[in-house]
Each structure stands twice: as C-alpha cells, then as structure tokens.
Design an enzyme around this catalytic site. Sequence first.
Site, PDB file in Angstrom:
ATOM      1  N   LYS A 127       0.842  -1.194   0.000  1.00  0.00           N
ATOM      2  CA  LYS A 127       0.000   0.000   0.000  1.00  0.00           C
ATOM      3  C   LYS A 127       0.883   1.252   0.000  1.00  0.00           C
ATOM      4  O   LYS A 127       1.956   1.265   0.606  1.00  0.00           O
ATOM      5  CB  LYS A 127      -0.893  -0.039   1.240  1.00  0.00           C
ATOM      6  CG  LYS A 127      -1.838   1.127   1.416  1.00  0.00           C
ATOM      7  CD  LYS A 127      -2.649   0.939   2.695  1.00  0.00           C
ATOM      8  CE  LYS A 127      -3.524   2.122   3.021  1.00  0.00           C
ATOM      9  NZ  LYS A 127      -4.280   1.932   4.277  1.00  0.00           N
TER      10      LYS A 127
ATOM     11  N   SER B 285      -8.864   2.729   4.045  1.00  0.00           N
ATOM     12  CA  SER B 285      -8.020   3.278   3.003  1.00  0.00           C
ATOM     13  C   SER B 285      -7.220   2.211   2.244  1.00  0.00           C
ATOM     14  O   SER B 285      -6.557   2.532   1.256  1.00  0.00           O
ATOM     15  CB  SER B 285      -7.044   4.304   3.608  1.00  0.00           C
ATOM     16  OG  SER B 285      -6.202   3.712   4.561  1.00  0.00           O
TER      17      SER B 285
ATOM     18  N   SER C 200      -9.065   1.005   8.417  1.00  0.00           N
ATOM     19  CA  SER C 200      -8.587   0.959   7.036  1.00  0.00           C
ATOM     20  C   SER C 200      -8.149  -0.410   6.549  1.00  0.00           C
ATOM     21  O   SER C 200      -7.923  -0.589   5.352  1.00  0.00           O
ATOM     22  CB  SER C 200      -7.436   1.955   6.847  1.00  0.00           C
ATOM     23  OG  SER C 200      -7.905   3.266   6.897  1.00  0.00           O
TER      24      SER C 200
END
Length: 482
Positions: free
Chosen positions: A82, A160, A184
């Site tokens: 990520k 996220s 997230s």
Amino acid sequence: MLSYDAAMTDDLATLDASGHAELIASGALSPVEAVDAALERIERVDPQLNAVIHLDADAARAAAARIEPGSAPFAGVPFLVKDIGATQAGLPYWSGNRALQAMDHRLGDDTELGARFRRAGLVTLGKTNLPELGSSPTTQPLSNGPTNNPWDPTRSPAGSSGGSAAAVAAGLVPMAHANDGGGSTRLPAAWCGLVGLKTTRGRVPNPDTVSRLISELVVTTTVRDTAGLLDAVQGSTPADLYQLPSPERPYRDEVGRDVEPLRIAVLVADGAHQVDAECSSAARSAGELLAQMGHDVSEVGDDVLLGGESSVNGRLWMAGLTRRVQHLGQMAGRPLTEDEVEPYNWAAAQRGGAMTAAEWVEAEEDQQAWVRKVFAWLAPYDVLVTPTAGCPALTTEELTPPADTPWKISKTYARIGLFTLPFNVTGHPAISLPLYESGAGLPIGVQFVGGFGREDRLIRLAAHLEQALPWAGRRPMVHAAA
C-alpha cells in the site's frame, strides 16, 4: 513468458499465499513463475479495477530469481504494498497525493515492517491505490482515480486499504499490505469479502510513529495466511513506543485448535446510529452461530462504546489531519498549497489547525478517560461481536465529497467506520471476517474484538468460523479466474 502448464494460471488466482508457498517449496512452481503469473493477472484484470498504481516487473523478477524456495514462510509469494506506511527502498511513496506523485517521491530505505516483509520471502510487485493520506473509508483519490470493488465495479472497495483489498479479492495477488488507523484494514476486508486483522497496539513494529491508532498487517483470503504472516512480522523493536510480550506459541498453530467456551457480547447499535439492517442482522446471526457452538452469548447496549463521550475520537482524528497535511509538505520539501491537497483533507486540516495545544491535551485526557471506561465495560467478556461497517459497500458516486462543502461527507464516513475507530483508540485486536452477503450479493463483514493482546484467541475463533461458514468458494464479478 510462463513456462509451466498454462492451466495453472486460474489455479494460482484462487490459491492463498500459503498455498503458493507450498507449491514453490515443493518445486512445482518457481518464484519467477509465480511472479510472472501475478503480473499477467494484473495486466489482464486491473484495468477493470484500478487497484495497482505502480508496477516494477523487472525488479520483481530479479528479486524472485534470488529467492531460495522454502527458505522463508512465504518464499517467492507475489505481494503488493500500500502507498502509505510500511514501504521498501526504491518504491514510490506518494501517500495518494498529486504533488508527491508529480515529483515521483521515493524513500531510500526499507521501513522496519517493509524489511520484515522481505525476510518473510514476499516478492513485492508494486504499490496499491489509497485515498490521499489514507484519511477516508473509500479509495477514490484525485491523484490516481477511484479503485472499483470487484463485487460491483460501480461501488467502492472502502478504504483506506481499498487498492490492496480489491487486488486480493480479484485474485491478482494472494496477499497485500494493509494498515489501519480507524478501520482501514477491516473496512476494505468487509466490503471486498476478505480477512482483515487489526492487531493489538504494539504487536507489529512501527518505531517511526507516536500514534496510538496505527496497526499494519495485510488483507488475505484465509485465516491461515493472516496468522502465518503475523508470525513472520510480529514483535516490537526497542525503539517502538508501544511494546508487547511475545505470544505463547506461533499464531499459525492456533488455526485448528479447539476453542474454549467464551463469554461473548454482541453489539449491533441499530437505532440512532443508522446502521444498515443487513449489517445488524449479520452480527446477530454470528452471535446465534456462536451460541450454537456452545459459547455464552448476550446482546449489549452501545452507550459506553458509541455514546456521547466517544465523540472525542472523531475530533482528535480530524485534528490529526493538520499534522498529516504538514507532513506531506515536509516530504515535498516545501509547504503544499490548497490546490495540491484534496479539498476534504485541506478543509479538515484548516479546521483542525484551530485547536490550541491546551485544547489538544485536554481532548487526549478526555479520550483516555473514555478508554478506561471501555476497558471496564469489556472486562466481563472474552470477545465482542459487531458489524464491521455500518453499511454494505456504497457507490463511488455516493462517497464523493460535495465540491463546495467537502467536510459534509464526514457524516457518511462516520457511519461506515462507526464500529472500527473505537478499537484503534483503545488498542484492542479486532478481525473482520466475510461471513455473510447482502441481498444484492455484496460481502458483509462481521467484526470480532478480542482482549488486549489476544490475537491468539481471535485467530482460533476465526478459523472455527471459517470452517462453519466457508467463504473460499465465493468469487466476485471481476476475478482473474473468471
């Protein structure tokens, strides 16, 4: 070019990371072949998702060629990182921000967790999409455009860690990096039909942060993958602000162990909080299943966890964006301007900047008083069961902030993350499992919160639920094996 039987391509798209590692260790698949197969799936399927924002195929193949099969728990397994938090030398580090992307900002060294991913044998192919600063429960940054949910491409994969979750759910890679400062990891797992564990504060190293909120690990398709990766990376460094003792035994050994009778509380919070009925029903159904398994299950109210005193969590979260926007400027080497930061984050940062230092400390004292009450409230129980998200996956359009009043989307964001943010604040471990589906066929995750430091118990329970309500055979609309 792939040198093994082409029929194996679809098999790899449905195989978890542990299965990949076993094939590689046996000699049936080489690390380079595993990487080439994953790169082919990304090239073929990701245009429908926009989950991957950077690939370095040459570096991945070179790294795979250096892997000795069986030398590490996930030796040769393809992986994606990520674009915030843990990272590795040479990879971009944009945090979803247009200015950092334009200057192709990169970090020179591995973070501690990034180094541990390498030592676990994972081969990083590239980076996944996220909302700017990881600040919202949807993945639709202006820098790279929205990531689509594989179950319904008109919908968000949440955030996220939405890029990572979409990539794993669609079979592009078997496992991907995720992190969680308010839900997230768990929210994308819930909306994409995956396993997402937020560890106890201090379980996974993060010596570069002072935040009480941040947990980093992965999203996976199986409980054994989550447990195995946690074994490979857990353990704080001497510099970590938060420290925990090591577990009694490997977390992978918890998979398949008997679960002792547990005291379980179920919280659904329907009523004032506008929780979707299908999400409430999923949590209740999980409680009923656990009662059938012999656990002592009771439903509890939400006054302590979600009552008025908990509002301090949202205030501090929003105020924290002021510092995060400032940090973007430090990475860029100059303060960023309003047109270089997304409107929602800029507006939140301006509002948060109005909080004085004394008000900040007072809010943190109020927050800690609330934390103490939550610990006392949870003390009679071994596990708390809640919906993971306050609603099933929403459309990208529904999650787009109003142009003139971007902060008004906060009410929708708060509804989505109602059940997740509290446990970033308290530090409890919590796992989302894809136990149910909505009437529209969308995944609905259920969250299980354990006692402080009790990932072992959560993994043991999660493995039993995986057997009782197996999700491995479910495939989203967009999948590499479809």
